[in-house]
Structure formats: C-alpha cells, structure tokens
Design an enzyme around this catalytic site. Structure first.
Site, short mmCIF file in Angstrom:
data_model
loop_
_atom_site.label_atom_id
_atom_site.label_comp_id
_atom_site.label_asym_id
_atom_site.label_seq_id
_atom_site.Cartn_x
_atom_site.Cartn_y
_atom_site.Cartn_z
N HIS A 1 38.65 35.38 32.43
CA HIS A 1 40.02 36.01 31.95
C HIS A 1 40.92 34.74 31.91
O HIS A 1 40.73 33.51 31.82
CB HIS A 1 40.41 36.96 33.54
CG HIS A 1 40.31 36.19 34.62
ND1 HIS A 1 41.24 35.08 34.93
CD2 HIS A 1 39.49 36.36 35.52
CE1 HIS A 1 40.70 34.74 36.01
NE2 HIS A 1 39.66 35.42 36.59
N ASN B 1 32.87 35.88 33.08
CA ASN B 1 33.53 36.92 33.15
C ASN B 1 34.94 36.39 32.89
O ASN B 1 35.76 36.73 33.71
CB ASN B 1 33.35 37.81 34.27
CG ASN B 1 34.02 39.14 34.02
OD1 ASN B 1 34.91 39.53 34.73
ND2 ASN B 1 33.66 39.88 33.06
N GLY C 1 41.00 26.39 39.87
CA GLY C 1 42.29 27.12 40.15
C GLY C 1 42.69 27.23 41.55
O GLY C 1 41.78 27.03 42.76
N GLY D 1 43.10 33.57 33.43
CA GLY D 1 43.25 32.41 34.62
C GLY D 1 42.30 31.16 33.86
O GLY D 1 42.59 30.19 34.23
N HIS D 2 40.91 31.41 33.96
CA HIS D 2 39.86 30.60 33.45
C HIS D 2 40.31 29.96 32.00
O HIS D 2 40.38 28.51 32.02
CB HIS D 2 38.64 31.23 33.18
CG HIS D 2 37.99 31.95 34.36
ND1 HIS D 2 37.77 33.13 34.34
CD2 HIS D 2 37.24 31.41 35.39
CE1 HIS D 2 37.32 33.62 35.44
NE2 HIS D 2 36.89 32.65 36.08
#
Ligand code: PAF
Length: 275
Positions: free
Chosen positions: A30, A28, A142, A32-33
């Site tokens: 986004h 999933n 992260g 950030g990934h």
C-alpha cells in the site's frame, strides 16, 4: 525492474552493486510501503524490495494462511521505483528446518511480544537472513511497527551489522488510520470505527504535551474508552522512545503505543511525543 525468486539469482544480480537500499515487506503493498521504497530510492543506487510472508513470525492461530498474497499487483506498483523485487519461496528462505534463531532482546517479550509469543524471534531471524542475502548498506522500516523497528535497531548494533537502519514515518489514511495490509480485513462499520485507535493515541499524546504526568491513569482511561466501544484491548502503553522501557522521571522522548482487536482484526498504532 527485475523479479527474482531464488537466492542464487539474487546473489548474482547484486554482486557488483555498491549501494543497496533495502525494503523488506510481506507484500500486499500500500502507499505506506511505497513511501518506504521512495525513501530507499533516495538512499541507494540499487533498491531491493523483498516480498515474503514469513511463516516463522506467525503464531499457530494467526493469519498466515489468509495473509493477502498479491505479487503481480505489488510488482506493478514497484515499476519505476525498485530495481529488484526478491520474492523467494519458503523453501529458499528455509532450506532446512530452522533450528537456529535470533534471540531478540528482553523488550520483545513485552507489548506486542506479550500477545504474540515468538513473533519477534521470527521477525529478527528472517530479517537477519534477508540482510545476509541482500547485504544492503541501508534498510528502511516503517515506524508503524515501532517495536519491530526498535528490535531491529538493537540487532544491527549488537550483531555489528554494517547497515544503516532508517525509520520512516507512518503513512495514514485521510481520517488518520495508520495504513496496514490488515485494514482490508475490516468490515465497513469496523473501518469507520478503526480511526478511534489513532484518535485515542493522539489524544494521549496531546495530554502528555499538555503536562499530564500520570501515565498509568492515561493508559487506563484510553484502554477503557476503547473497550467501551467494543475493542478488545491488548495494551495501551506510554514508553521511552530510546529503548521502549517504562519511562523514568524526566524522560522527554516518549512514544504512545497500542494494540487492540476490532472484531477479528488486530490493529496497532503509535505516536511519538517529544516533551
Ligand atoms: O514488517 C514486515 O512486513 C515484516 O515483519 C518484515 C520486516 C518484512 C519481516 O517479515
């Protein structure tokens, strides 16, 4: 980009790679990934992204079943960035009932660990398994999951794993909300309110930089401010960046962390503060 589902295929594909940079995820994806993958791209000649929703790290009443699984869309986002997407089945990651676990350090029982018993044991165990399978030289995590990153750093040191762990800054929406796959559980009104968590922690960070030394009062006031607006607060804490312990006198590298629920959604966030 190659999409691989089995351990045997993964091992064969990576056998001749010399510098593997690895980004473990639960999918999933986004922005950030994607930022983690960009960092990995700059660090290795072969970038591997794993997508695996790990049952071992979810408690019995948590969102394992409803956690969004979006493999096709994730692979599209990774085109041109990753070399290998490893998306194993549960039976590949857990070929038999898991009875051997990584016992994480004592800090795993505090902060998020107090409210998610067994969570970090599940994380540490699956990350070690993934490290064994991918055998990366570098792995990128992260800072949004600050406690997870701290525990993985300790695991790598204490288990003598030859892997460099890179911590990446948290990606945020324009209003400051930390990006998270769980943000999509929020209703419209909750999404508007959600930014208050990062604003509160940022305010605490500013107060610390401004010379406030009564950490307990800061934590209490921030928790009360969140609760007054309807948040169910798990914790608001000021800790040492070094080991996430309660900071001693004169500790200059701090991190302000919180976890709180808005409706049915549990959100976490943190800010580092250097005094
Ligand atoms: O941060 C996550 O997405 C997960 O905890 C991880 C590291 C992929 C382990 O399942």
């Amino acid at each position: 980009m190659q999409k691989i589902h089995t351990v045997a295929e993964l091992r064969a594909r990576l056998a001749d790679e010399t510098t593997v940079a690895f980004v473990p995820t639960m999918g999933n994806l986004h922005e950030g990934h994607i930022e983690l993958v960009r960092i990995a791209r700059a660090r290795g000649s072969c970038v591997v992204v794993s997508i695996f929703v790990n049952p071992l790290q979810f408690g019995p009443n948590e969102d394992f079943d409803k956690y969004p699984r979006t493999l096709e869309a994730d692979c599209e986002k990774l085109q041109g960035l990753a070399d290998v997407v490893f998306a194993p089945a549960v039976s590949d990651m857990y070929p038999e009932k898991q009875t051997i676990f990584v016992e994480p350090p004592p800090i795993a029982k505090e902060l998020c660990g107090e409210f998610r018993p067994g969570h970090f044991m599940g994380v540490a165990t699956v990350v070690l398994k993934l490290f064994n399978l991918v055998q990366p030289q570098v792995a990128v995590f992260g800072k949004k999951d600050y406690q997870q990153l701290a525990i993985i750093r300790q695991m790598v040191i204490q288990l003598n794993l030859p892997i460099e762990i890179v911590g990446a800054e948290t990606s945020r929406a324009a209003d400051g909300l930390a990006l998270s796959s769980r943000n999509q559980y929020l209703s419209g009104a909750e999404r508007t309110e959600a930014v208050f968590l990062s604003q509160t922690l940022r305010g605490m960070a500013e107060a610390l930089k401004g010379g406030t030394t009564d950490y307990a009062a800061l934590e209490r006031e921030a928790g009360a401010a969140l609760a007054k607006r309807g948040w169910v607060v798990e914790y608001v804490a000021i800790r040492s960046q070094k080991d996430l312990g309660v900071p001693g006198q004169g500790e200059r590298k701090l991190v302000v962390l919180a976890a709180a629920r808005l409706g049915k959604t549990r959100l976490i966030d943190n800010f580092e503060v250097c005094l």
